[in-house]
Motif scaffolding. Structure first.
Motif, PDB file in Angstrom:
ATOM      1  N   ARG A 100      10.616   8.647  -5.670  1.00 20.77           N
ATOM      2  CA  ARG A 100       9.769   7.794  -4.842  1.00 20.77           C
ATOM      3  C   ARG A 100      10.291   6.373  -4.816  1.00 20.77           C
ATOM      4  NH1 ARG A 100       3.413   9.404  -5.035  1.00 20.77           N
ATOM      5  NH2 ARG A 100       3.672  11.667  -4.857  1.00 20.77           N
ATOM      6  N   CYS A 101      10.030   5.704  -3.710  1.00 16.06           N
ATOM      7  CA  CYS A 101      10.344   4.284  -3.629  1.00 16.06           C
ATOM      8  C   CYS A 101       9.316   3.610  -2.736  1.00 16.06           C
ATOM      9  CB  CYS A 101      11.759   4.043  -3.125  1.00 16.06           C
ATOM     10  SG  CYS A 101      12.023   4.453  -1.405  1.00 16.06           S
ATOM     11  N   ARG A 102       9.286   2.301  -2.798  1.00 14.70           N
ATOM     12  CA  ARG A 102       8.288   1.508  -2.063  1.00 14.70           C
ATOM     13  C   ARG A 102       8.969   0.316  -1.426  1.00 14.70           C
ATOM     14  NH1 ARG A 102       2.691  -0.114  -4.847  1.00 14.70           N
ATOM     15  NH2 ARG A 102       2.203   1.939  -3.953  1.00 14.70           N
ATOM     16  N   ASP A 103       8.688   0.116  -0.130  1.00 14.43           N
ATOM     17  CA  ASP A 103       9.140  -1.072   0.585  1.00 14.43           C
ATOM     18  C   ASP A 103       7.930  -1.952   0.872  1.00 14.43           C
ATOM     19  OD1 ASP A 103      11.906  -0.315   0.887  1.00 14.43           O
ATOM     20  OD2 ASP A 103      11.253   1.151   2.366  1.00 14.43           O
ATOM     21  N   ALA A 104       8.026  -3.216   0.508  1.00 16.93           N
ATOM     22  CA  ALA A 104       6.902  -4.143   0.700  1.00 16.93           C
ATOM     23  C   ALA A 104       7.368  -5.347   1.514  1.00 16.93           C
ATOM     24  CB  ALA A 104       6.350  -4.603  -0.650  1.00 16.93           C
ATOM     25  N   PHE A 105       6.614  -5.647   2.568  1.00 18.33           N
ATOM     26  CA  PHE A 105       6.935  -6.760   3.460  1.00 18.33           C
ATOM     27  C   PHE A 105       5.759  -7.726   3.507  1.00 18.33           C
ATOM     28  CE2 PHE A 105       8.760  -2.845   5.041  1.00 18.33           C
ATOM     29  CZ  PHE A 105      10.074  -3.149   5.357  1.00 18.33           C
ATOM     30  N   VAL A 106       6.052  -8.998   3.553  1.00 19.34           N
ATOM     31  CA  VAL A 106       5.077  -9.996   3.980  1.00 19.34           C
ATOM     32  C   VAL A 106       5.532 -10.469   5.354  1.00 19.34           C
ATOM     33  CG1 VAL A 106       4.046 -12.250   3.576  1.00 19.34           C
ATOM     34  CG2 VAL A 106       4.444 -10.703   1.651  1.00 19.34           C
ATOM     35  N   ILE A 107       4.679 -10.253   6.343  1.00 27.08           N
ATOM     36  CA  ILE A 107       5.001 -10.586   7.731  1.00 27.08           C
ATOM     37  C   ILE A 107       4.171 -11.806   8.117  1.00 27.08           C
ATOM     38  CG2 ILE A 107       5.007  -9.731  10.098  1.00 27.08           C
ATOM     39  CD1 ILE A 107       5.160  -6.879   8.799  1.00 27.08           C
ATOM     40  N   LYS A 108       4.811 -12.828   8.616  1.00 24.65           N
ATOM     41  CA  LYS A 108       4.154 -14.139   8.754  1.00 24.65           C
ATOM     42  C   LYS A 108       4.524 -14.780  10.083  1.00 24.65           C
ATOM     43  CE  LYS A 108       3.987 -18.618   6.344  1.00 24.65           C
ATOM     44  NZ  LYS A 108       4.509 -19.366   5.168  1.00 24.65           N
ATOM     45  N   TYR A 109       3.552 -15.454  10.659  1.00 23.10           N
ATOM     46  CA  TYR A 109       3.807 -16.250  11.864  1.00 23.10           C
ATOM     47  C   TYR A 109       4.177 -17.666  11.452  1.00 23.10           C
ATOM     48  CZ  TYR A 109       3.211 -18.487  16.392  1.00 23.10           C
ATOM     49  OH  TYR A 109       3.425 -19.192  17.539  1.00 23.10           O
TER      50      TYR A 109
END
Length: 422
Positions: A100-109
């Motif tokens: 298993r793996c996890r991708d985490a994003f913070v998406i910002k304007y």
């Protein structure tokens, strides 16, 4: 090969706190109107559009939200000024090796750039964080500083280029971004979304010779798709032929020597014939794209995801039960696709519970979420699992079926007052 097994958000629409959605072969979103069910389900087509070749944003809501919508319509309307312009998106995966793996994003304007960016990206494996990169403040927001790099890249300044969420291929970049690209590209063509208002197709259907993997979100090409694949046609026809429905799906030539056809739905017996499916009632029409999309998802295997809003639309209770049986039969397979259903149907829920009780669906293949809204306007998603007898483990939240019970009590009280039993 990769399989998306879950996604999470923070700060998304009516879910300011963490929203966790585990994706099982059959995942049910149940709750009242305006509680947030559609918002949860539509994370999947948003993700599909954000990894598409023509993605215009790392959180591309154009197709889902319609003209005039922007990323600034997405963040939850709670919290400080900074959180009002960003959303956290987390994707959980399993690979062919079951790792298993996890991708985490913070998406910002970013106001100064008038642009939505990936403000940070991190990847975690079974043993924890393996890579993290954070965008520099504007005007250097296209440069990222690697703050954790299991490959020795920590401290490196990099300038990846993104098409939506997908980083461009670049051998000079850390290997973690190449892995991310590989996983996200695997999603292309795997997520099918059908929204709740499915449109009628032309009465005369022209076969273009295309082979279909996905349908339009409004289902308008479902009739051509079912005529283009014999296995899909047979599966859909088998559902209409069920005793609860009792109809025979047929293809009729509409023009001699031309690839133009009609789709008929005739009674299984009797003299009535040549009944166009478009003349059989809205329930039989609305369910066709659902059946076709489910058959296509089955052929794509366990990486496929089907997200359907109100699959039971316009169906009588007996047909809802037949649809529940069909979805459970697909979900019971070892290599089943993921079917995510947003529903208001108590009959559909009971049909799933009956399939569990009768041993036709393994309990680990299904999860339900009760979506409810607090008086503050914030929504919550409560996960509910079932045992092999179809009983909710831990019990549904009491509010889930308050209306059913209250109406039954009122009816019984009125009948007793009127002397209906004496």
């Amino acid at each position: 090969m990769f399989k998306l097994i879950g996604l999470s958000t923070v700060g998304y629409r009516a879910f300011p706190d963490r929203l966790d959605l585990e994706l099982r072969p059959l995942t049910l979103l149940y709750g009242r109107n305006n509680a947030g069910k559609s918002a949860v389900l539509r994370l999947l087509p948003i993700l599909a559009d954000s990894v598409a070749d023509g993605a215009t944003s790392p959180f591309d809501i154009g197709r889902v939200a319609g003209p005039g919508a922007s990323f600034l319509d997405v963040p939850a309307r709670a919290g400080d000024a900074a959180s009002l312009k960003q959303v956290t998106l987390v994707l959980d995966w399993t690979g062919a090796d079951r790792q298993r793996c996890r991708d985490a994003f913070v998406i910002k304007y970013v106001d100064e750039a008038n642009q939505t960016i990936i403000a940070s990206y991190g990847c975690s494996g079974p043993n924890g964080l393996t890579f993290r990169a954070v965008a520099e403040p504007w005007p250097d927001h296209e440069t990222y500083r690697v703050t954790a790099g299991g490959d020795g890249s920590a401290g490196q300044a990099i300038q990846p280029r993104f098409a939506g969420l997908v980083p461009a291929a670049d051998p000079a970049l850390p290997a973690a971004l190449g892995g991310l690209r590989e996983r996200l590209l695997w999603l292309r063509g795997q997520i099918q979304w059908l929204h709740s208002v499915r449109m009628r197709w032309p009465r005369l259907i022209t076969r273009s010779g295309r082979r279909f993997g996905l349908l339009d979100a409004d289902g308008t090409n479902a009739a051509e798709a079912v005529l283009s694949d014999r296995a899909v046609f047979d599966e859909v026809a088998a559902w209409y032929a069920r005793p609860e429905i009792g109809r025979h799906l047929e293809r009729a030539d509409a023009a001699v020597g031309q690839p133009i056809f009609r789709l008929l739905l005739n009674p299984s017996s009797g003299p009535l014939r040549d009944i166009d499916l478009l003349d059989t009632g809205e329930g039989m029409i609305q369910v066709l794209p659902v059946l076709v999309a489910a058959a296509l998802a089955r052929t794509r295997g366990d990486a496929a995801i089907l997200a359907v809003e109100e699959p039971e639309s316009h169906l009588h209770a007996n047909a809802q039960q037949a649809l529940a049986d069909h979805l459970c039969e697909i979900a019971a397979n070892v290599f089943a696709p993921t079917i995510v259903v947003e529903t208001h149907s108590r009959v559909l829920m009971l049909g799933v519970q009956l399939a569990l009780a009768e041993g036709r669906l393994p309990p680990e293949h299904v999860r339900a979420y009760w979506i409810d809204q607090e008086p503050t306007g914030e929504s919550i998603a409560t996960p509910v699992d079932f045992d092999r007898h179809g009983r909710p483990l831990g019990g549904w939240p009491q509010a889930a079926f308050d209306e059913d019970q209250a109406l039954a009590r009122r009816l019984l009280d009125r009948q007793l007052q009127g002397g209906a039993f004496g």
